[in-house]
Design a protein around this motif. Structure first.
Motif, PDB file in Angstrom:
ATOM      1  N   PHE A 239       0.821  -1.208   0.000  1.00  0.00           N
ATOM      2  CA  PHE A 239       0.000   0.000   0.000  1.00  0.00           C
ATOM      3  C   PHE A 239       0.863   1.270   0.000  1.00  0.00           C
ATOM      4  O   PHE A 239       0.335   2.363   0.099  1.00  0.00           O
ATOM      5  N   ALA A 240       2.177   1.107  -0.118  1.00  0.00           N
ATOM      6  CA  ALA A 240       3.083   2.260  -0.030  1.00  0.00           C
ATOM      7  C   ALA A 240       3.603   2.694  -1.387  1.00  0.00           C
ATOM      8  O   ALA A 240       4.656   3.318  -1.472  1.00  0.00           O
ATOM      9  N   GLY A 241       2.876   2.395  -2.460  1.00  0.00           N
ATOM     10  CA  GLY A 241       3.266   2.859  -3.781  1.00  0.00           C
ATOM     11  C   GLY A 241       4.416   2.071  -4.374  1.00  0.00           C
ATOM     12  O   GLY A 241       4.895   1.076  -3.815  1.00  0.00           O
ATOM     13  N   SER A 242       4.880   2.526  -5.532  1.00  0.00           N
ATOM     14  CA  SER A 242       5.990   1.886  -6.221  1.00  0.00           C
ATOM     15  C   SER A 242       6.589   2.880  -7.206  1.00  0.00           C
ATOM     16  O   SER A 242       5.952   3.858  -7.585  1.00  0.00           O
ATOM     17  N   ALA A 243       7.825   2.604  -7.628  1.00  0.00           N
ATOM     18  CA  ALA A 243       8.510   3.477  -8.583  1.00  0.00           C
ATOM     19  C   ALA A 243       9.203   2.616  -9.627  1.00  0.00           C
ATOM     20  O   ALA A 243       9.880   1.644  -9.284  1.00  0.00           O
ATOM     21  N   VAL A 244       9.016   2.960 -10.901  1.00  0.00           N
ATOM     22  CA  VAL A 244       9.744   2.303 -11.982  1.00  0.00           C
ATOM     23  C   VAL A 244      10.888   3.226 -12.388  1.00  0.00           C
ATOM     24  O   VAL A 244      10.684   4.275 -12.999  1.00  0.00           O
ATOM     25  N   VAL A 245      12.099   2.849 -12.006  1.00  0.00           N
ATOM     26  CA  VAL A 245      13.312   3.633 -12.288  1.00  0.00           C
ATOM     27  C   VAL A 245      14.389   2.661 -12.775  1.00  0.00           C
ATOM     28  O   VAL A 245      14.527   1.562 -12.224  1.00  0.00           O
ATOM     29  N   ASN A 246      15.116   3.066 -13.795  1.00  0.00           N
ATOM     30  CA  ASN A 246      16.153   2.211 -14.391  1.00  0.00           C
ATOM     31  C   ASN A 246      15.586   0.880 -14.865  1.00  0.00           C
ATOM     32  O   ASN A 246      16.259  -0.161 -14.815  1.00  0.00           O
ATOM     33  N   SER A 252       8.655  -0.740  -1.132  1.00  0.00           N
ATOM     34  CA  SER A 252       9.034  -0.659   0.269  1.00  0.00           C
ATOM     35  C   SER A 252       8.937  -2.052   0.896  1.00  0.00           C
ATOM     36  O   SER A 252       7.896  -2.720   0.802  1.00  0.00           O
ATOM     37  N   VAL A 253      10.030  -2.493   1.545  1.00  0.00           N
ATOM     38  CA  VAL A 253      10.047  -3.804   2.202  1.00  0.00           C
ATOM     39  C   VAL A 253      10.667  -3.677   3.589  1.00  0.00           C
ATOM     40  O   VAL A 253      11.329  -2.684   3.905  1.00  0.00           O
ATOM     41  N   SER A 254      10.441  -4.697   4.411  1.00  0.00           N
ATOM     42  CA  SER A 254      11.028  -4.759   5.747  1.00  0.00           C
ATOM     43  C   SER A 254      11.617  -6.146   5.966  1.00  0.00           C
ATOM     44  O   SER A 254      11.088  -7.145   5.474  1.00  0.00           O
ATOM     45  N   SER A 255      12.714  -6.192   6.686  1.00  0.00           N
ATOM     46  CA  SER A 255      13.304  -7.463   7.091  1.00  0.00           C
ATOM     47  C   SER A 255      13.378  -7.511   8.607  1.00  0.00           C
ATOM     48  O   SER A 255      13.553  -6.477   9.266  1.00  0.00           O
ATOM     49  N   PHE A 256      13.219  -8.709   9.159  1.00  0.00           N
ATOM     50  CA  PHE A 256      13.211  -8.884  10.604  1.00  0.00           C
ATOM     51  C   PHE A 256      14.258  -9.922  10.996  1.00  0.00           C
ATOM     52  O   PHE A 256      14.191 -11.070  10.564  1.00  0.00           O
ATOM     53  N   HIS A 257      15.224  -9.480  11.786  1.00  0.00           N
ATOM     54  CA  HIS A 257      16.270 -10.376  12.261  1.00  0.00           C
ATOM     55  C   HIS A 257      16.528 -10.082  13.739  1.00  0.00           C
ATOM     56  O   HIS A 257      16.772  -8.928  14.119  1.00  0.00           O
ATOM     57  N   ASN A 258      16.439 -11.126  14.571  1.00  0.00           N
ATOM     58  CA  ASN A 258      16.688 -10.976  16.010  1.00  0.00           C
ATOM     59  C   ASN A 258      15.818  -9.877  16.620  1.00  0.00           C
ATOM     60  O   ASN A 258      16.297  -9.021  17.369  1.00  0.00           O
ATOM     61  N   ASP A 259      14.544  -9.889  16.244  1.00  0.00           N
ATOM     62  CA  ASP A 259      13.573  -8.919  16.758  1.00  0.00           C
ATOM     63  C   ASP A 259      13.892  -7.481  16.370  1.00  0.00           C
ATOM     64  O   ASP A 259      13.406  -6.532  16.979  1.00  0.00           O
ATOM     65  N   THR A 260      14.725  -7.315  15.345  1.00  0.00           N
ATOM     66  CA  THR A 260      15.069  -5.980  14.848  1.00  0.00           C
ATOM     67  C   THR A 260      14.507  -5.808  13.446  1.00  0.00           C
ATOM     68  O   THR A 260      14.711  -6.667  12.583  1.00  0.00           O
ATOM     69  N   ARG A 261      13.815  -4.705  13.225  1.00  0.00           N
ATOM     70  CA  ARG A 261      13.227  -4.416  11.920  1.00  0.00           C
ATOM     71  C   ARG A 261      14.113  -3.463  11.141  1.00  0.00           C
ATOM     72  O   ARG A 261      14.588  -2.457  11.667  1.00  0.00           O
ATOM     73  N   GLN A 262      14.327  -3.773   9.862  1.00  0.00           N
ATOM     74  CA  GLN A 262      15.081  -2.896   8.979  1.00  0.00           C
ATOM     75  C   GLN A 262      14.236  -2.608   7.744  1.00  0.00           C
ATOM     76  O   GLN A 262      13.764  -3.528   7.072  1.00  0.00           O
ATOM     77  N   ASP A 263      14.036  -1.334   7.449  1.00  0.00           N
ATOM     78  CA  ASP A 263      13.245  -0.924   6.286  1.00  0.00           C
ATOM     79  C   ASP A 263      14.166  -0.634   5.113  1.00  0.00           C
ATOM     80  O   ASP A 263      15.176   0.062   5.256  1.00  0.00           O
ATOM     81  N   LEU A 264      13.786  -1.162   3.944  1.00  0.00           N
ATOM     82  CA  LEU A 264      14.606  -1.049   2.742  1.00  0.00           C
ATOM     83  C   LEU A 264      13.723  -0.716   1.544  1.00  0.00           C
ATOM     84  O   LEU A 264      12.495  -0.812   1.596  1.00  0.00           O
TER      85      LEU A 264
END
Length: 410
Positions: A239-246, A252-264
């Motif tokens: 729901f956070a949109g998208s961009a076509v570039v190159n 927008s994605v998130s990864s979860f490792h050891n109860d820590t969230r990282q947004d990429l």
């Protein structure tokens, strides 16, 4: 006294075709300014026969009002089956509304029962449709260029895009046909190729941020669907949109490792393969929207104050793609944008689009269904009241050149 007649040519010393060749090398923003030189310049730039040679910018938004039945057409049993008519309005960048083609020719395809407008990308529209008698896990597509009235049908991949139907089956259903849902994206970059790609992200969940179980991709060049063999464990915010570039889709994605969230920001190519993950501008980052403007990835994030209320929106641009260098363009408080101190994306507002050539952002205000614009160089402006939700609003940048990838013409 006789006055010499004023020339009606845009540039009397140059043939119009030579002038169009010069103008075609300019960015769309400069071209819009040249429309103000004179009526002759305006008419030359707006000439539909020459538009396919000139760069285009955002003309407005296509607002999908739904589809309904009209009598006509025949069924295999000899009876009369209703055609489907897709209704919509065009709203220009100033908020003025006008009727748009109903795309009724698509509803005349045999057996089509239900239509939904899913995406727009660089002048093309992606429709999803279900045929009479199909189960909900069977869906086909139509890709259409409203400027040239060309279109092509894309066969079903076996999955159902999220925005198409009003009635969604219960994710906990025991139905044998219940295989989750999919979110489908359209990739089209006419500067690189006349062909388009579709990328489907399939999940078993129906929430804002989901894990992806499978990814399938379609190319108009090959005409077949392929499995991308997705193995990433990222959770995606569809729901956070998208961009076509190159030539790549950025999400927008998130990864979860050891109860820590990282947004990429994840870059995916037209084959549905993960190409690159880009770091977010800040460690604690609540993404509201990802989009493209002036050829660069842009990201909007919302921020909490000391009372944990969402009070501010920041606008970031990925200035150096290779070095992953983000630059803060501006921060603006929600009171200035919406007249409220505390706002949450999806609940109180949605970001509809970023202008491709200007520092201009379009918002949908949830509580009164208003379309608003925010000029980072000037002010906030209310454009109009839409009467539909943000999932039914799609930006239109016209593409006037005919394409061999769209085999049919209305």
């Amino acid at each position: 006294m006789d006055h010499p007649k004023r020339s009606t040519a845009a540039a009397p010393s140059l043939p119009d075709d030579a002038l169009v060749e010069i103008l075609s090398r300019l960015p769309a923003k400069s071209l819009c300014r040249f429309k103000c030189v004179s009526r002759a310049w305006r008419d030359l730039i707006a000439d539909r026969l020459r538009c396919n040679r000139l760069p285009q910018t955002l003309e407005g938004f296509y607002v999908f009002d739904g589809d309904d039945e009209t009598q006509g057409g025949s069924s295999d049993a000899g009876g009369v089956s209703p055609d489907r008519v897709v209704h919509g309005r065009f709203i220009n960048a100033l908020g003025k509304s006008s009727p748009l083609a109903s795309f009724s020719f698509m509803g005349k395809q045999p057996g089509i029962e239900e239509f939904g407008l899913l995406r727009s990308c660089n002048g093309l529209l992606l429709f999803g449709h279900r045929r009479a008698g199909d189960s909900y896990d069977s869906l086909g597509y139509i890709v259409c260029n409203p400027a040239t009235e060309q279109w092509v049908a894309v066969p079903s991949s076996g999955w159902k895009p999220l925005p198409l139907f009003d009635e969604l089956e219960d994710p906990g259903s025991d139905s044998d046909t219940e295989i989750g849902w999919a979110c489908t994206y359209l990739i089209f970059n006419p500067a690189v190729s006349k062909h388009f790609q579709l990328v489907e992200f399939i999940s078993d969940d129906y929430v804002s941020v989901v894990s992806v179980e499978e990814v399938r991709a379609y190319s108009s060049e090959t005409g077949v669907w392929c499995d991308s063999h997705w193995s990433s464990d990222y959770c995606m915010s569809f729901f956070a949109g998208s961009a076509v570039v190159n030539g790549m889709l950025h999400l927008s994605v998130s990864s979860f490792h050891n109860d820590t969230r990282q947004d990429l920001i994840l870059a995916v190519d037209g084959q549905g393969k993960e190409c690159r993950s880009l770091s977010s501008p800040q460690k604690c980052f609540d993404v509201a929207f990802v989009g493209e403007s002036q050829g660069l990835v842009h990201c909007l994030s919302q921020h909490k104050d000391n009372t944990r209320q969402m009070t501010e929106l920041s606008i970031w641009v990925l200035q150096d793609y290779d070095a992953e260098e983000w630059v803060l363009k501006q921060s603006v408080d929600f009171f200035k944008l919406f007249g409220r101190m505390n706002c949450r994306v999806e609940f109180d507002y949605s970001v509809v689009a970023i202008h491709p050539d200007r520092n201009l952002i379009f918002f949908f205000q949830q509580w009164d269904l208003k379309l608003k614009s925010y000029d980072m160089d000037r002010k906030v402006c209310t454009l109009c009241t839409l009467g539909v939700g943000p999932q039914n609003i799609f930006p239109l940048v016209p593409y006037y050149a005919e394409s061999s990838a769209l085999a049919n013409k209305h």
